[in-house]
Design a protein around this motif. Structure first.
Motif, PDB file in Angstrom:
ATOM      1  N   ILE A   1     -10.390  -0.146  -9.358  1.00 42.71           N
ATOM      2  CA  ILE A   1     -11.187  -0.986  -8.599  1.00 42.71           C
ATOM      3  C   ILE A   1     -11.990  -2.121  -9.160  1.00 42.71           C
ATOM      4  CG2 ILE A   1     -11.784   1.013  -7.213  1.00 42.71           C
ATOM      5  CD1 ILE A   1     -14.297   1.306  -8.514  1.00 42.71           C
ATOM      6  N   ALA A   2     -12.623  -2.895  -8.468  1.00 42.60           N
ATOM      7  CA  ALA A   2     -13.718  -3.894  -9.043  1.00 42.60           C
ATOM      8  C   ALA A   2     -14.912  -3.181  -9.040  1.00 42.60           C
ATOM      9  CB  ALA A   2     -13.541  -5.041  -8.290  1.00 42.60           C
ATOM     10  N   THR A   3     -15.418  -3.054 -10.032  1.00 38.63           N
ATOM     11  CA  THR A   3     -16.943  -2.249 -10.375  1.00 38.63           C
ATOM     12  C   THR A   3     -17.766  -3.229  -9.822  1.00 38.63           C
ATOM     13  OG1 THR A   3     -16.953  -3.077 -12.596  1.00 38.63           O
ATOM     14  CG2 THR A   3     -16.250  -0.917 -12.320  1.00 38.63           C
ATOM     15  N   ALA A   4     -18.806  -2.667  -9.091  1.00 34.60           N
ATOM     16  CA  ALA A   4     -19.844  -3.341  -8.033  1.00 34.60           C
ATOM     17  C   ALA A   4     -21.368  -3.372  -8.729  1.00 34.60           C
ATOM     18  CB  ALA A   4     -19.653  -2.675  -6.570  1.00 34.60           C
ATOM     19  N   GLY A   5     -21.884  -4.197  -8.355  1.00 35.44           N
ATOM     20  CA  GLY A   5     -23.577  -4.299  -8.350  1.00 35.44           C
ATOM     21  C   GLY A   5     -23.778  -4.275  -9.933  1.00 35.44           C
ATOM     22  N   TYR A   6     -24.622  -3.517 -10.334  1.00 38.88           N
ATOM     23  CA  TYR A   6     -25.154  -3.186 -11.797  1.00 38.88           C
ATOM     24  C   TYR A   6     -23.829  -3.085 -12.617  1.00 38.88           C
ATOM     25  CZ  TYR A   6     -23.821   1.775 -11.898  1.00 38.88           C
ATOM     26  OH  TYR A   6     -23.392   2.790 -11.613  1.00 38.88           O
TER      27      TYR A   6
ATOM     28  N   VAL B   1       7.787   1.667 -11.930  1.00 38.72           N
ATOM     29  CA  VAL B   1       7.077   1.557 -10.690  1.00 38.72           C
ATOM     30  C   VAL B   1       8.016   0.888  -9.593  1.00 38.72           C
ATOM     31  CG1 VAL B   1       5.033  -0.305  -9.706  1.00 38.72           C
ATOM     32  CG2 VAL B   1       4.828   0.641 -12.006  1.00 38.72           C
ATOM     33  N   SER B   2       7.686   1.435  -8.671  1.00 37.41           N
ATOM     34  CA  SER B   2       8.269   1.207  -7.221  1.00 37.41           C
ATOM     35  C   SER B   2       7.718   0.421  -6.315  1.00 37.41           C
ATOM     36  CB  SER B   2       8.706   2.485  -6.470  1.00 37.41           C
ATOM     37  OG  SER B   2       9.533   3.355  -7.504  1.00 37.41           O
ATOM     38  N   LYS B   3       6.317   0.635  -6.218  1.00 37.65           N
ATOM     39  CA  LYS B   3       5.532  -0.003  -5.092  1.00 37.65           C
ATOM     40  C   LYS B   3       4.171  -0.255  -6.233  1.00 37.65           C
ATOM     41  CE  LYS B   3       7.250   2.339  -1.220  1.00 37.65           C
ATOM     42  NZ  LYS B   3       7.226   3.132   0.065  1.00 37.65           N
ATOM     43  N   VAL B   4       3.298  -1.389  -5.529  1.00 40.55           N
ATOM     44  CA  VAL B   4       1.983  -1.723  -6.095  1.00 40.55           C
ATOM     45  C   VAL B   4       0.989  -1.621  -4.898  1.00 40.55           C
ATOM     46  CG1 VAL B   4       0.616  -3.511  -7.133  1.00 40.55           C
ATOM     47  CG2 VAL B   4       3.194  -2.831  -8.002  1.00 40.55           C
ATOM     48  N   ILE B   5       0.023  -1.129  -5.002  1.00 40.06           N
ATOM     49  CA  ILE B   5      -1.391  -1.363  -4.312  1.00 40.06           C
ATOM     50  C   ILE B   5      -2.395  -2.060  -5.138  1.00 40.06           C
ATOM     51  CG2 ILE B   5      -3.089   0.074  -2.806  1.00 40.06           C
ATOM     52  CD1 ILE B   5      -0.737   2.228  -2.163  1.00 40.06           C
ATOM     53  N   ASP B   6      -2.706  -3.111  -4.362  1.00 42.50           N
ATOM     54  CA  ASP B   6      -4.168  -3.785  -5.184  1.00 42.50           C
ATOM     55  C   ASP B   6      -5.419  -3.475  -4.835  1.00 42.50           C
ATOM     56  OD1 ASP B   6      -5.231  -5.589  -6.948  1.00 42.50           O
ATOM     57  OD2 ASP B   6      -4.522  -7.137  -6.496  1.00 42.50           O
ATOM     58  N   ASP B   7      -5.690  -2.379  -5.332  1.00 49.22           N
ATOM     59  CA  ASP B   7      -7.043  -1.847  -4.922  1.00 49.22           C
ATOM     60  C   ASP B   7      -8.264  -2.889  -5.360  1.00 49.22           C
ATOM     61  OD1 ASP B   7      -8.721  -0.488  -3.294  1.00 49.22           O
ATOM     62  OD2 ASP B   7      -9.216   1.146  -4.972  1.00 49.22           O
ATOM     63  N   PHE B   8      -7.939  -3.441  -6.707  1.00 50.02           N
ATOM     64  CA  PHE B   8      -8.843  -4.504  -7.172  1.00 50.02           C
ATOM     65  C   PHE B   8      -9.147  -5.596  -6.289  1.00 50.02           C
ATOM     66  CE2 PHE B   8     -10.338  -7.889  -9.615  1.00 50.02           C
ATOM     67  CZ  PHE B   8     -11.210  -7.578 -10.627  1.00 50.02           C
ATOM     68  N   ASP B   9      -8.249  -6.045  -5.501  1.00 51.06           N
ATOM     69  CA  ASP B   9      -8.285  -6.941  -4.476  1.00 51.06           C
ATOM     70  C   ASP B   9      -8.946  -6.478  -3.162  1.00 51.06           C
ATOM     71  OD1 ASP B   9      -7.475 -10.125  -3.584  1.00 51.06           O
ATOM     72  OD2 ASP B   9      -6.834  -8.779  -1.919  1.00 51.06           O
ATOM     73  N   LEU B  10      -8.510  -5.384  -2.839  1.00 48.16           N
ATOM     74  CA  LEU B  10      -9.113  -4.795  -1.665  1.00 48.16           C
ATOM     75  C   LEU B  10     -10.668  -4.628  -1.719  1.00 48.16           C
ATOM     76  CD1 LEU B  10      -7.403  -2.058   0.275  1.00 48.16           C
ATOM     77  CD2 LEU B  10      -9.896  -1.961  -0.340  1.00 48.16           C
ATOM     78  N   THR B  11     -11.033  -3.996  -2.855  1.00 46.90           N
ATOM     79  CA  THR B  11     -12.601  -3.959  -3.235  1.00 46.90           C
ATOM     80  C   THR B  11     -13.343  -4.767  -3.651  1.00 46.90           C
ATOM     81  OG1 THR B  11     -11.870  -3.287  -5.447  1.00 46.90           O
ATOM     82  CG2 THR B  11     -12.228  -1.385  -3.846  1.00 46.90           C
ATOM     83  N   TYR B  12     -12.699  -6.136  -4.187  1.00 47.53           N
ATOM     84  CA  TYR B  12     -13.257  -7.292  -4.651  1.00 47.53           C
ATOM     85  C   TYR B  12     -14.574  -7.819  -3.798  1.00 47.53           C
ATOM     86  CZ  TYR B  12     -14.174 -11.578  -7.758  1.00 47.53           C
ATOM     87  OH  TYR B  12     -14.591 -12.358  -8.229  1.00 47.53           O
TER      88      TYR B  12
ATOM     89  N   TYR C   1     -18.871   3.391   3.441  1.00 49.76           N
ATOM     90  CA  TYR C   1     -17.593   4.165   2.871  1.00 49.76           C
ATOM     91  C   TYR C   1     -16.307   3.706   3.278  1.00 49.76           C
ATOM     92  CZ  TYR C   1     -18.744   6.657   7.205  1.00 49.76           C
ATOM     93  OH  TYR C   1     -19.140   6.660   8.344  1.00 49.76           O
ATOM     94  N   PHE C   2     -16.371   2.454   4.316  1.00 52.08           N
ATOM     95  CA  PHE C   2     -15.023   2.346   4.867  1.00 52.08           C
ATOM     96  C   PHE C   2     -14.090   1.624   4.045  1.00 52.08           C
ATOM     97  CE2 PHE C   2     -17.841  -1.412   5.467  1.00 52.08           C
ATOM     98  CZ  PHE C   2     -17.049  -2.614   4.963  1.00 52.08           C
ATOM     99  N   VAL C   3     -14.653   1.028   2.579  1.00 49.74           N
ATOM    100  CA  VAL C   3     -13.601   0.263   1.890  1.00 49.74           C
ATOM    101  C   VAL C   3     -12.606   1.388   1.328  1.00 49.74           C
ATOM    102  CG1 VAL C   3     -13.428  -1.054  -0.160  1.00 49.74           C
ATOM    103  CG2 VAL C   3     -15.234  -1.405   1.208  1.00 49.74           C
ATOM    104  N   ASP C   4     -13.089   2.503   1.077  1.00 44.26           N
ATOM    105  CA  ASP C   4     -12.228   3.454   0.744  1.00 44.26           C
ATOM    106  C   ASP C   4     -11.014   4.160   1.616  1.00 44.26           C
ATOM    107  OD1 ASP C   4     -11.273   5.072  -2.074  1.00 44.26           O
ATOM    108  OD2 ASP C   4     -11.953   6.830  -0.399  1.00 44.26           O
TER     109      ASP C   4
END
Length: 591
Positions: free
Chosen positions: A498-503, A531-542, A574-577
């Motif tokens: 993930i992209a860490t948030a706030g502080y 690796v067969s597949k990639v899920i970019d949770d960094f982009d999703l959370t950013y 909590y909808f991002v997760d």
């Protein structure tokens, strides 16, 4: 005897027909002049002359499209970049400063709309080696004794009102500036970017050119025209976010907050289709969150949830498929180069039946597993421990089961922290992982990530690179063992951290470091053909990482509760997760 003139026999022509000779000279002069004029246009390159004509013809049809910056070196890269250059080239001289003053945007009903492509980010070749070279060289280059404190955006600075057209990719160049106002000549600064409107949130891709100049690109779909704000934050200077204790180096200053109006144009973007298996091969994503409903009277319930739309409130095509109300996001959904199906409980059970899903990573996996069980599979799980292995039965159909296993990689000791990939150097921990792949039945799918704990443990980029190489070698050995037994190999899905948030943006697991670590580990796993597949949770959370409304800083999936949250408000989003849960199901279920 006098020598005869060579022209004696034809001299009569001049004497008898002087007008013919004069006309011939005029014709010859005109022909030479014509050749010189044509030669000046691309040296007789007829194909290029034809292309210029086509570009100018298109420009005439859309002459009021707002100007954008285009790099002339990319002039021949595509028909779209060629058109944009022609739009700038054919304007009067006083309009050379493109993109500064708004111009009216008109749609011609008699012309077919332009067909444009979406923004996409690509991983550069030799990602790890190039990053290491830039990082090792920091501090020895010219102007290394100065630091960035400001930026200059020639095409946007000094203008109170800016209009851009929807659909098109608008690219801008900006220059880093040091303490005395001079251009900074080094790259490596980490800028956070954001473009947000009432119904849209995304991360404008930024490119470091390595010499103190950077580019960023803006794009908004025509369906979402309106008022936006573009924000640029300088979080860290010159790779300082990659240091072992980076918090004291954090700059974290908003350098620009630019209001921009995106005007609806006739340009049409290529259609977004629902994700299929092949869509998960892309290493990094350039997605966006879009909003399709809003309930202003929605309040938090006693169980901490936000049920702002009915569960069966439908998605709007093409942005998602299924019931948008299931996300409990008050209308928000995420899409990228493809869109995602939102699964009902029945659909999810039908997909997961008789499967074994193995998670390996940080504690964010624990939140995601709990949210899949509670929100999608309709099971009452309040907590998922760091080490979890359970065969779960569908209460509505006992014949349907799924086995889910999760092994925490933050520490070889289940109660510890801040080891990350180095936990694999513990023999007992390695044997624990291998035991799940040594029987006659092995997991169908492995979902893995590096994790936030790596950001704390590894003192240098080079040391983490070695840890990533060793981790890839370990998993290659595990998979090879499965192969030697003649079993079907597990599919490995890399889920970026993930992209860490706030502080937490300023801390050891800051976005600058986590984005680099994501790229390095994926690079090493790719080299080992794992690796067969990639899920970019960094982009999703950013897009949601700038504050703590959707995250406690290091988790986006904490269980809903009507309690005071880190930002002082009661409850949290909590909808991002939950969106990640559905993205995972798309990767597991879509063919």
């Amino acid at each position: 005897m006098p020598q005869k003139s060579l022209f004696k026999d034809c001299s009569w022509g001049y004497q008898i027909y002087p007008m013919i000779h004069w006309s011939f000279k005029v014709l010859l002069f005109a022909s030479i002049l014509g050749l010189l004029v044509i030669y000046g246009f691309d040296s007789w390159d007829s194909s290029r002359f034809h292309n210029d004509f086509v570009a100018i013809k298109l420009n005439n049809a859309h002459q009021y499209l707002t100007h954008t910056h285009q790099n002339i070196d990319q002039f021949t890269a595509s028909s779209q970049s060629r058109l944009s250059f022609q739009e700038n080239f054919t304007q009067p001289r006083e309009d050379v400063e493109v993109g500064l003053e708004p111009m009216p945007v008109t749609n011609s009903g008699s012309e077919e709309p332009l067909s444009l492509e979406w923004i996409s980010a690509e991983v550069e070749g030799n990602f790890t080696s190039n990053l290491l070279s830039a990082w090792v060289g920091s501090g020895v280059e010219p102007c290394s004794d100065s630091q960035t404190v400001e930026i200059m955006i020639p095409e946007l600075d000094g203008h109170d009102y800016i209009e851009l057209s929807t659909g098109k990719i608008h690219e801008f160049v900006f220059q880093a500036v040091d303490e005395v106002g001079k251009p900074h000549c080094l790259g490596g600064d980490y800028f956070e970017t954001d473009v947000s409107g009432e119904l849209w949130k995304s991360r404008p891709p930024i490119k470091d050119l390595g010499n103190g100049t950077y580019t960023f690109s803006l794009q908004v779909h025509p369906d979402f025209s309106g008022d936006y704000n573009v924000t640029i934050i300088l979080l860290f200077r010159h790779f300082q976010g990659l240091k072992n204790s980076p918090e004291r180096f954090a700059f974290d200053k908003v350098l620009r907050s630019i209001p921009i109006k995106f005007i609806k144009s006739s340009a049409q973007l290529s259609a977004i289709r629902q994700c299929v298996k092949s869509d998960f091969t892309r290493d990094i994503w350039s997605g966006r969150w879009t909003r399709h409903a809003k309930n202003d009277s929605c309040t938090i319930s006693n169980d901490g949830r936000y049920r702002c739309q009915e569960p069966d409130f439908p998605c709007q095509q093409p942005w998602c498929d299924g019931s948008l109300g299931l996300l409990e996001s008050n209308g928000w959904t995420y899409s990228t180069h493809c869109s995602f199906k939102l699964f009902s409980g029945e659909e999810a059970w039908n997909c997961l039946n008789n499967r074994w899903i193995f998670f390996w990573g940080d504690s964010n996996h624990c939140d995601t597993i709990r949210n899949i069980l509670k929100f999608i599979l309709n099971l009452d799980y309040k907590d998922v421990p760091r080490h979890f292995d359970m065969k779960i039965t569908n209460p509505d159909n006992p014949r349907q089961t799924v086995r889910i296993t999760s092994i925490f990689n933050g520490n070889s000791n289940v109660g510890g922290n801040y080891q990350g990939l180095s936990s694999l150097y513990n023999v007992t921990y390695r044997e624990l992982l291998k035991s799940y792949f040594s029987q006659e039945i092995v997991p169908d799918t492995v979902i893995m990530n590096s994790g936030l704990h790596d950001g704390v443990f590894w003192p240098t980029l080079r040391r983490f690179t070695k840890g990533a190489e060793d981790a890839a070698a370990f998993w290659a050995d595990v998979i090879d063992g499965v192969r030697q037994k003649g079993l079907v190999l597990p599919e490995i899905i890399f889920r970026s951290t993930i992209a860490t948030a706030g502080y937490a943006r300023r801390m050891a697991f800051n976005p600058s470091k986590m984005e680099a670590f994501n790229g390095i580990l994926l690079d090493k796993l790719r080299q080992s053909v794992l690796v067969s597949k990639v899920i970019d949770d960094f982009d999703l959370t950013y897009p949601w990482h700038f504050d703590n409304r959707c995250s406690d800083g290091v988790h986006y999936g904490r269980a809903p509760a009507k309690l005071q949250w880190r930002d002082g408000q009661i409850g949290h989003q909590y909808f991002v997760d939950l969106m990640l849960c559905h993205v995972l199901l798309n990767a597991l279920c879509q063919q």
